[in-house]
Design an enzyme around this catalytic site. Structure first.
Site, mmCIF file in Angstrom:
data_model
loop_
_atom_site.group_PDB
_atom_site.id
_atom_site.type_symbol
_atom_site.label_atom_id
_atom_site.label_comp_id
_atom_site.label_asym_id
_atom_site.label_seq_id
_atom_site.Cartn_x
_atom_site.Cartn_y
_atom_site.Cartn_z
ATOM 1 N N GLU A 130 -4.701 3.930 -32.349
ATOM 2 C CA GLU A 130 -4.251 2.672 -31.922
ATOM 3 C C GLU A 130 -2.765 3.026 -32.614
ATOM 4 O O GLU A 130 -2.817 2.765 -33.788
ATOM 5 C CB GLU A 130 -4.996 1.767 -32.744
ATOM 6 C CG GLU A 130 -4.327 0.199 -32.458
ATOM 7 C CD GLU A 130 -4.725 -0.996 -33.569
ATOM 8 O OE1 GLU A 130 -4.704 -2.039 -32.968
ATOM 9 O OE2 GLU A 130 -5.054 -0.645 -34.543
ATOM 10 N N ASN A 165 -31.830 -8.134 -29.601
ATOM 11 C CA ASN A 165 -32.856 -8.868 -30.343
ATOM 12 C C ASN A 165 -32.980 -10.209 -30.525
ATOM 13 O O ASN A 165 -33.891 -10.794 -31.147
ATOM 14 C CB ASN A 165 -32.839 -8.267 -31.821
ATOM 15 C CG ASN A 165 -31.544 -8.759 -32.544
ATOM 16 O OD1 ASN A 165 -30.638 -9.415 -32.092
ATOM 17 N ND2 ASN A 165 -31.540 -8.266 -33.730
ATOM 18 N N ASP A 181 -8.513 3.466 -35.689
ATOM 19 C CA ASP A 181 -7.810 2.033 -36.078
ATOM 20 C C ASP A 181 -6.593 2.294 -36.832
ATOM 21 O O ASP A 181 -6.546 2.977 -37.801
ATOM 22 C CB ASP A 181 -9.024 1.184 -36.702
ATOM 23 C CG ASP A 181 -8.332 -0.238 -37.011
ATOM 24 O OD1 ASP A 181 -8.395 -0.904 -35.809
ATOM 25 O OD2 ASP A 181 -8.455 -0.668 -38.051
ATOM 26 N N ASP A 207 -27.265 -8.553 -26.125
ATOM 27 C CA ASP A 207 -27.947 -8.864 -27.525
ATOM 28 C C ASP A 207 -29.507 -8.264 -27.271
ATOM 29 O O ASP A 207 -30.074 -9.145 -26.450
ATOM 30 C CB ASP A 207 -28.008 -10.290 -28.005
ATOM 31 C CG ASP A 207 -29.011 -11.029 -29.015
ATOM 32 O OD1 ASP A 207 -29.460 -9.845 -29.703
ATOM 33 O OD2 ASP A 207 -29.198 -11.936 -29.102
ATOM 34 N N ASP A 243 -25.769 -6.151 -29.830
ATOM 35 C CA ASP A 243 -26.272 -5.038 -30.848
ATOM 36 C C ASP A 243 -26.299 -3.827 -30.208
ATOM 37 O O ASP A 243 -26.378 -3.909 -28.781
ATOM 38 C CB ASP A 243 -27.490 -5.811 -31.511
ATOM 39 C CG ASP A 243 -28.698 -6.101 -30.664
ATOM 40 O OD1 ASP A 243 -28.531 -5.461 -29.354
ATOM 41 O OD2 ASP A 243 -29.146 -7.014 -30.945
HETATM 42 C C1 NOJ Z 1 -7.104 -3.185 -35.305
HETATM 43 C C2 NOJ Z 1 -8.313 -3.650 -34.548
HETATM 44 O O1 NOJ Z 1 -8.139 -3.470 -33.282
HETATM 45 C C3 NOJ Z 1 -8.514 -5.106 -35.146
HETATM 46 O O2 NOJ Z 1 -9.338 -5.768 -34.430
HETATM 47 C C4 NOJ Z 1 -8.460 -5.333 -36.361
HETATM 48 O O3 NOJ Z 1 -8.427 -6.579 -36.919
HETATM 49 C C5 NOJ Z 1 -7.231 -4.582 -37.031
HETATM 50 N N1 NOJ Z 1 -7.031 -3.086 -36.741
HETATM 51 C C6 NOJ Z 1 -7.521 -4.256 -38.425
HETATM 52 O O4 NOJ Z 1 -8.696 -3.351 -38.814
#
Ligand code: NOJ
Length: 549
Positions: A293, A52, A231, A50, A58
């Site tokens: 992912e 701030n 993601d 952090d 951040d």
């Molecule tokens: C995968 C991400 O790693 C996770 O943290 C998130 O909740 C879900 N996708 C939805 O975006």
């Protein structure tokens, strides 16, 4: 710590899969892109540092700790989302993907952090969240206003409900966070949200959507980022007609990895979208990359995401899924390397991230979990391909049992308090001092409470202790960087006693892991790193070594 005197027994591995050693890429003159054997360090921005004093990590905090990352010896960072967000899912609900949320700073803070990383020789990769937006994003707000049948609604997945009054969801899909995946809006239509209701899914069949993400990628690429983590890459394509799925079948399969019975994931046309990402990246110089992912049970279908015109890497979650044990680890390594090899792709290795229970806890917690976690790290950092560390792995952090009132993950509420969610693995990092927040923040608090006993695990305490997990990681990363064999595809299993595994990298680098109940004899060689004390020629249980023979 000394090397043993037994000679190596070199035969094909007991699982029956023979992996022939391959020529050193450097010897053969092949050029490897930087990411192919990089060690990436995942920063969960709320929890790293952090800058701030408001109790939440951040970008200024990251900038101020670049020296720590450089000295740790990683090659790159992956920043989880720091974009504008109402934070319904820790920033994975993005309301403006081209701006920094005020809790994390400003675009100027981002630029400064990026420049500091690059000056220190660290690459910077950022999250891309293409499956959904925040319900506060202007697109979704416009869709709510515009009503059924509008162009604005076509960017999302709106449908009429079932039943005489349309008051039943359009299909039976569950949300990943509990409850139905559909929410009704005041005019009677429903929209799909595979995650929280605050995260409406996008309609990637609408060309406006890929065009928007091309713009978002270029925004960050132009600023100088080196790549993306995509993601929910496996969730972006939805089946035509959005049919019900056979929930009995899905439940009976009892696997955390989705199978083809779960219609929310891994539809064939998802690969068009992966190819689009690749085309955007290839417009830029410098080997910009993307890692997906991709949670998919079938290995061939998983590997399809990293064919030569798709993503560069797909997270390999097989070590996360493995129980502690040499046989389990060997199977995870074998199957994932075979899948990647089949498409000519680079492997990746992950033990923890912000969505799973930290591996110290998965391996039993306490002293035993910490010992096993160090041994697993030694194996992870010696495998061919890219490695992803999660912030706090290097400190040996375990999950934290948080009080109910501290929990913030939407899973806690959505599951009716049946599932405590992922906060236990997201507690901020301890940096220094005797009391929480341990230098994480100059203020008096942290967004999740930190356990008092973490004073022993702080960066400051561990730097002062030559035997600490932090110094162990620094040692491993230093050796990894200086060992050419570890920057090749060369890999060969070596026969080893039951309960252990052993493999060779290049001509002379050998790894042994003992997970069995009794010590095993070490093969001949000098111990260059060990995850715990080595007893002469014997490798104790739950310990791993690197040897040069
Ligand atoms: C995968 C991400 O790693 C996770 O943290 C998130 O909740 C879900 N996708 C939805 O975006």
């Amino acid at each position: 710590m000394s090397g043993g005197s037994d000679s190596l027994r070199r035969v094909s591995n007991p699982t029956g899969t023979h992996v022939p050693p391959t020529a050193d890429a450097q010897d053969s003159g092949a050029v490897r892109a930087w990411w192919q054997d990089a060690v990436f360090y995942q920063i969960y921005p709320r929890s790293f540092a952090d800058g701030n004093g408001d109790g939440t990590g951040d970008l200024a905090g990251v900038r101020d700790r670049v020296g720590y990352l450089r000295d740790l010896g990683v090659d790159a960072i992956w920043l989880s989302p720091f974009y504008r967000s109402p934070m319904a899912d820790g920033g994975y609900d993005v309301s403006d993907p081209c701006d920094v949320d005020p809790i994390f700073g400003t675009l100027t803070d981002f630029d400064e952090m990026l420049a500091a990383c690059h000056a220190a020789g660290l690459r910077v990769t950022v999250d891309l969240v293409p499956n959904h937006l925040s319900d506060q994003h202007p697109w979704f707000q416009a869709a709510l206003r515009a009503g059924p049948g509008s162009r604005e609604r076509e960017r999302f997945i709106f449908r009429d409900g079932r039943g005489p009054d349309g008051d039943e969801p359009p299909n039976n899909w569950p949300s990943q966070f509990g409850g139905s995946a559909w929410k009704r809006v005041p005019d009677g239509q429903w929209y799909l949200h595979i995650f929280a209701p605050e995260q409406p899914d996008l309609n990637w069949d609408n060309p406006e959507v890929p065009a928007e993400f091309d713009r978002v990628m270029r925004f960050w690429l132009d600023r100088g980022v080196d790549g993306f983590r995509v993601d929910v890459a496996h969730g972006m394509a939805k089946p035509a007609g959005l049919p019900d799925m056979d929930m009995e079948l899905v439940r009976s399969q009892a696997t955390v990895m989705p199978t083809s019975a779960d219609l929310r994931w891994d539809r064939d046309h998802v690969h068009d979208y992966m190819r689009g990402f690749r085309r955007t990246l290839e417009d830029y110089d410098g080997d910009r990359m993307a890692v997906g992912e991709v949670w998919v049970a079938d290995d061939a279908r998983w590997a399809a995401y990293v064919r030569s015109d798709e993503l560069n890497l797909a997270f390999n979650f097989k070590l996360i899924e493995s129980e502690w044990g040499a046989d389990e680890f060997r199977a995870a390594i074998d199957t994932s390397m075979a899948a990647m090899r089949a498409v000519g792709a680079t492997s990746s290795w992950v033990l923890s991230n912000h969505d799973v229970v930290r591996h110290v806890s998965r391996y039993g917690g306490g002293e035993i979990g910490a010992r096993r976690a160090r041994a697993a790290a030694l194996v992870q950092l010696s495998l061919p391909g890219a490695v992803y560390l999660y912030n706090g792995d290097e400190l040996g952090l375990a999950n934290v049992e948080l009080p109910d009132e501290a929990l913030q993950d939407p899973i806690w509420e959505r599951s009716g308090h049946a599932d405590r969610g992922r906060d236990g693995g997201r507690v901020p990092l301890p940096w220094s001092g005797e009391r929480p927040p341990f230098g994480f923040s100059n203020g008096s608090r942290s967004w999740l409470p930190m356990p008092p006993e973490w004073s022993k695990l702080s960066v400051q305490a561990q730097l002062a202790d030559p035997g600490s997990t932090l110094n162990f990681y620094r040692h491993l990363l230093g050796i990894r960087r200086q060992t050419p064999q570890l920057h090749t595809d060369s890999f060969e299993w070596i026969d080893s006693p039951a309960g252990s595994l052993s493999f060779r990298r290049g001509n002379s680098f050998v790894v042994v892991l003992n997970t069995g109940p009794a010590p095993v004899s070490l093969p001949m060689g000098d111990v260059v790193a060990s995850s715990g004390p080595v007893d002469g020629d014997l490798l104790p249980t739950d310990t791993a070594v690197w040897l040069r023979d």
